[in-house]
Design an enzyme around this catalytic site. Structure first.
Site, mmCIF file in Angstrom:
data_model
loop_
_atom_site.group_PDB
_atom_site.id
_atom_site.type_symbol
_atom_site.label_atom_id
_atom_site.label_comp_id
_atom_site.label_asym_id
_atom_site.label_seq_id
_atom_site.Cartn_x
_atom_site.Cartn_y
_atom_site.Cartn_z
ATOM 1 N N GLU A 56 0.832 -1.228 0.000
ATOM 2 C CA GLU A 56 0.000 0.000 0.000
ATOM 3 C C GLU A 56 0.858 1.265 0.000
ATOM 4 O O GLU A 56 0.501 2.264 0.617
ATOM 5 C CB GLU A 56 -0.931 0.025 1.225
ATOM 6 C CG GLU A 56 -2.236 -0.664 1.002
ATOM 7 C CD GLU A 56 -2.944 -0.180 -0.246
ATOM 8 O OE1 GLU A 56 -3.451 -1.038 -0.974
ATOM 9 O OE2 GLU A 56 -2.982 1.033 -0.527
HETATM 10 C C1 LIG Z 1 2.298 -9.757 0.314
HETATM 11 C C2 LIG Z 1 2.156 -8.649 -0.677
HETATM 12 C C3 LIG Z 1 0.887 -8.283 -1.108
HETATM 13 C C4 LIG Z 1 0.739 -7.259 -2.059
HETATM 14 N N1 LIG Z 1 -0.509 -6.975 -2.542
HETATM 15 C C5 LIG Z 1 -0.615 -6.148 -3.625
HETATM 16 C C6 LIG Z 1 -1.869 -6.003 -4.302
HETATM 17 O O1 LIG Z 1 -2.895 -6.553 -3.898
HETATM 18 N N2 LIG Z 1 -1.904 -5.226 -5.414
HETATM 19 C C7 LIG Z 1 -0.799 -4.590 -5.899
HETATM 20 O O2 LIG Z 1 -0.900 -3.915 -6.902
HETATM 21 N N3 LIG Z 1 0.395 -4.706 -5.266
HETATM 22 C C8 LIG Z 1 0.516 -5.470 -4.151
HETATM 23 N N4 LIG Z 1 1.738 -5.626 -3.533
HETATM 24 C C9 LIG Z 1 2.890 -4.888 -4.032
HETATM 25 C C10 LIG Z 1 3.357 -3.787 -3.087
HETATM 26 O O3 LIG Z 1 2.418 -2.749 -3.067
HETATM 27 C C11 LIG Z 1 4.762 -3.358 -3.531
HETATM 28 O O4 LIG Z 1 5.642 -4.390 -3.147
HETATM 29 C C12 LIG Z 1 5.180 -2.034 -2.937
HETATM 30 O O5 LIG Z 1 4.430 -0.991 -3.507
HETATM 31 C C13 LIG Z 1 6.659 -1.731 -3.133
HETATM 32 O O6 LIG Z 1 7.063 -1.938 -4.459
HETATM 33 P P1 LIG Z 1 8.366 -2.829 -4.747
HETATM 34 O O7 LIG Z 1 8.189 -4.122 -4.031
HETATM 35 O O8 LIG Z 1 8.596 -2.876 -6.202
HETATM 36 O O9 LIG Z 1 9.546 -2.069 -4.041
HETATM 37 P P2 LIG Z 1 10.388 -0.885 -4.671
HETATM 38 O O10 LIG Z 1 9.492 0.137 -5.273
HETATM 39 O O11 LIG Z 1 11.462 -1.463 -5.534
HETATM 40 O O12 LIG Z 1 11.047 -0.239 -3.381
HETATM 41 C C14 LIG Z 1 12.229 -0.775 -2.740
HETATM 42 C C15 LIG Z 1 12.674 0.224 -1.666
HETATM 43 O O13 LIG Z 1 13.036 1.472 -2.277
HETATM 44 C C16 LIG Z 1 12.269 2.531 -1.727
HETATM 45 N N5 LIG Z 1 11.918 3.470 -2.794
HETATM 46 C C17 LIG Z 1 11.443 3.194 -4.036
HETATM 47 N N6 LIG Z 1 11.205 4.321 -4.717
HETATM 48 C C18 LIG Z 1 11.528 5.342 -3.899
HETATM 49 C C19 LIG Z 1 11.487 6.759 -4.019
HETATM 50 N N7 LIG Z 1 11.038 7.367 -5.112
HETATM 51 N N8 LIG Z 1 11.894 7.499 -2.963
HETATM 52 C C20 LIG Z 1 12.314 6.901 -1.822
HETATM 53 N N9 LIG Z 1 12.357 5.579 -1.651
HETATM 54 C C21 LIG Z 1 11.971 4.800 -2.677
HETATM 55 C C22 LIG Z 1 11.052 1.903 -1.100
HETATM 56 O O14 LIG Z 1 10.552 2.671 -0.009
HETATM 57 C C23 LIG Z 1 11.593 0.550 -0.648
HETATM 58 O O15 LIG Z 1 12.150 0.646 0.631
HETATM 59 C C24 LIG Z 1 1.894 -6.603 -2.554
HETATM 60 C C25 LIG Z 1 3.157 -6.964 -2.102
HETATM 61 C C26 LIG Z 1 3.308 -7.987 -1.200
HETATM 62 C C27 LIG Z 1 4.698 -8.393 -0.784
#
Ligand SMILES: Cc1cc2nc3c(=O)[nH]c(=O)nc-3n(C[C@H](O)[C@H](O)[C@H](O)COP(=O)(O)OP(=O)(O)OC[C@H]3O[C@@H](n4cnc5c(N)ncnc54)[C@H](O)[C@@H]3O)c2cc1C
Length: 593
Positions: A439
């Site tokens: 989220e």
């Molecule tokens: C169990 C689970 C359920 C989920 N359910 C859903 C769902 O129902 N629907 C859906 O669409 N998604 C879902 N997600 C996805 C989830 O919302 C994403 O994992 C999350 O938004 C983070 O994206 P990412 O994993 O690609 O991490 P990344 O975006 O790669 O982030 C990695 C790190 O870098 C930081 N970061 C990235 N960009 C920036 C920035 N611009 N400035 C500062 N820091 C930054 C982040 O804070 C984080 O610490 C789910 C994920 C999991 C694990």
């Protein structure tokens, strides 16, 4: 250890801190009466403790399983889900027009806390369905609403939120799923989504996916994203599920916690294109999705509160039975229950006070959402909407962090028994750990708070909120209740520290990197000050009730939590303000490449 909903604590927070009693008295809560609130909380507590809580450990051990594109939830879940939805629990705050109870979001916040404490993996599906209902209600065509809303509000079908792709997590501008108009009002959707919660399951006969995708001529980045409704089964003319749509679950994640909540990889259009319908305007999909996100983010913060509550109950029960060492006054021949040790009591009080503060913050966000929807006073509604926007990132980030911290303390109180899986303390920690990530990660929430909310051009809301916190501090200090300890002065100091840090942000508006590096401690500062101020507000009300002769045990607990939180947590506000104002230098200077 089972789960017993803390009805009195939830009720006090709703009524006194989040003004539900006042809204009922003033006729601002529709048909809701005090008796109905009691009845709903009692019945929800009964279902949560009796039916859902026993599913938590088996759900974790068995998990959801994928075979031939079909996901099975743990044994018994489809029947429990049917009973839960059949009792109307999915629609607590959803519109009566579509079959919901039409109650304030504060009531849904209370019941959602109970479902989540009882079994977080179970409660996640309804969070998404309810968010989808809000989105469709606001943005979908009348025809789509008529077809889908009654079944989604009743919980007969569930919904999902499909944003994430492997290259597009926090940065949704990078998403690649495609949508091509078919010429008959529908669209063909092709692409692959990952991490889709309840993307496939056996609880309901249809699943309605809300999918972000790009039209061929869409502008790049976030301005070129549209929202589509893609049902698992296309509907027959009579609205019943008919032919299978081209949507397939291709994988389930193996993860740290929430094992029974299926986290799916979903392929759209492997066989020519999934059929979807546009929701809202073309290229305005992110704005539509944001409707869903405010509520989903409130409920994600609430997951932290809920699981913290469960971990606290379990740790308290353990501390009463585990015997080690001798606390002062214990006979030489006996070992004391660890509850007798001052440090264990400190840990338990920390768990309880953090949970209470997080709950108070979540209830304030829900209050703002309720007032934003009350259009009888347009100016109040506008201000409440802005306040809901400010409190949403604070609730999502702080309350989810509290969930992790409190469940970790829960393990600590269990000692080695907490680290091994036998007691279930470890499960709470594992389950809670996702909440700061999904989220919108908590880092992204902090940036949202600073850049889009506090520094919003022309907005004076943050200053008004801080003035309100200070006024609560002054009122608390002036009340001179001995049990308040240093509560009032600490709230005043925290509000002043938050004011100073907010002025610093404004002064450094042109230094983007410094603002971004300070966002997380600033959010923490805002949250800690809010938590102390909202608890102080409750403590003031509790003390007045006590002075009027009310001896309910909950009042003493409320005052004790407010005092403990201020003297042990909110005292850190001054240091956090210093971190905001000086602490951005170190991260910017290191890791240059
Ligand atoms: C169990 C689970 C359920 C989920 N359910 C859903 C769902 O129902 N629907 C859906 O669409 N998604 C879902 N997600 C996805 C989830 O919302 C994403 O994992 C999350 O938004 C983070 O994206 P990412 O994993 O690609 O991490 P990344 O975006 O790669 O982030 C990695 C790190 O870098 C930081 N970061 C990235 N960009 C920036 C920035 N611009 N400035 C500062 N820091 C930054 C982040 O804070 C984080 O610490 C789910 C994920 C999991 C694990």
């Amino acid at each position: 250890v089972g789960y017993r909903a803390p009805i009195d604590r939830i009720r006090f927070s709703l009524d006194e801190t989040a003004e539900l009693a006042a809204d009922i008295a003033l006729g601002n809560a529709g048909d809701l009466s005090s008796e109905l609130v009691s009845e709903i909380l009692y019945e929800a507590a009964r279902f949560a403790g009796g039916q859902l809580a026993p599913q938590n450990v088996p759900g974790d051990r068995i998990g959801s399983r994928l075979a031939d594109g079909k996901v099975s939830t743990p044994p018994g879940w489809p029947a429990i889900y049917k009973a839960w939805a059949g009792a109307g629990w999915n629609g607590v705050d959803l519109a009566a027009e579509w079959g919901g109870m039409g109650l304030p979001t504060r009531m849904a916040t209370a019941t959602m806390e109970m479902w989540t404490s009882a079994c977080m993996s179970f409660a996640l599906g309804p969070v998404l369905t309810q968010g989808a209902v809000d989105t469709l209600e606001k943005h979908a065509s009348e025809a789509l609403k008529a077809l889908y809303l009654p079944k989604l509000v009743s919980g007969e079908w569930t919904a999902t939120m499909n944003l994430t792709e492997s290259q597009a997590g926090s940065d949704l501008g990078a998403l690649r799923t495609r949508a091509i108009a078919s010429g008959d009002g529908t669209y063909h959707i092709t692409g692959n989504k990952i991490y889709i919660t309840y993307g496939e399951h056996d609880l309901t006969e249809n699943i309605i996916h809300l999918v972000l995708a790009r039209l061929p001529d869409a502008p790049p980045g976030t301005k070129g994203i549209s929202l589509f409704l893609v049902p698992k089964f296309l509907l027959n003319p009579d609205g019943s599920p008919g032919e299978r749509n081209d949507v397939l679950c291709t994988g389930l994640e193996h993860k740290l916690g929430i094992h029974a909540s299926p986290t799916c990889s979903i392929a759209y259009g492997e066989e020519g294109g999934a059929i979807g319908w546009l929701v809202g305007e073309e290229n305005r999909g992110l704005a539509c999705m944001f409707t869903m996100m405010n509520k989903a983010r409130l409920f994600t913060g609430l997951q932290g509160v809920a699981i913290a509550e469960r971990a606290y109950q379990q740790a308290l029960a353990f501390a009463k039975t585990r015997r080690q060492g001798r606390a002062s006054g214990t006979p030489a021949s006996e070992m004391s229950p660890i509850l007798a040790h001052p440090d264990v009591r400190r840990n338990l009080m920390t768990m309880r006070a953090l949970t209470s503060a997080a709950r108070a913050i979540a209830h304030q966000a829900a209050l703002a959402i309720d007032h934003a929807q009350d259009m009888r006073d347009a100016e109040r509604a506008r201000k409440a909407e802005e306040l809901a926007g400010l409190l949403t990132p604070i609730t999502k980030a702080y309350c989810s962090d509290v969930g992790v911290d409190v469940t970790s303390l829960g393990i600590q109180i269990h000692g080695g028994m907490g680290y091994v899986e036998e007691t279930g303390a470890a499960q709470h920690f594992r389950d809670a750990r996702i909440t700061p990530i999904y989220e919108g990660t908590n880092g992204i929430q902090a940036i949202d708070l600073v850049i889009r909310k506090v520094l919003r051009p022309g907005s004076t809301l943050a200053d008004e909120v801080i003035d309100g916190f200070r006024a609560i501090g002054v009122a608390t200090r002036d009340e001179t209740v001995p049990d308040f300890g240093q509560l009032g002065p600490i709230v005043i100091d925290a509000a002043d520290a938050l004011r100073e840090a907010t002025d610093w942000l404004r002064l450094h508006q042109s230094d983007g990197d410094a603002l971004l590096a300070s966002a997380t401690p600033y959010l923490r500062l805002f949250a800690v000050t809010s938590g102390a101020a909202y608890l102080a507000k409750g403590a003031l009300r509790a003390a007045r009730r006590q002075a009027g002769g009310d001896s309910s045990p909950v009042l003493a607990e409320v005052i004790a939590d407010a005092r403990f939180y201020s003297e042990n947590v909110a005292v850190g506000a001054v240091g956090l303000a210093m971190t905001v104002m000086t602490g951005s230098v170190p991260p910017l200077e290191h890791f240059a490449d």
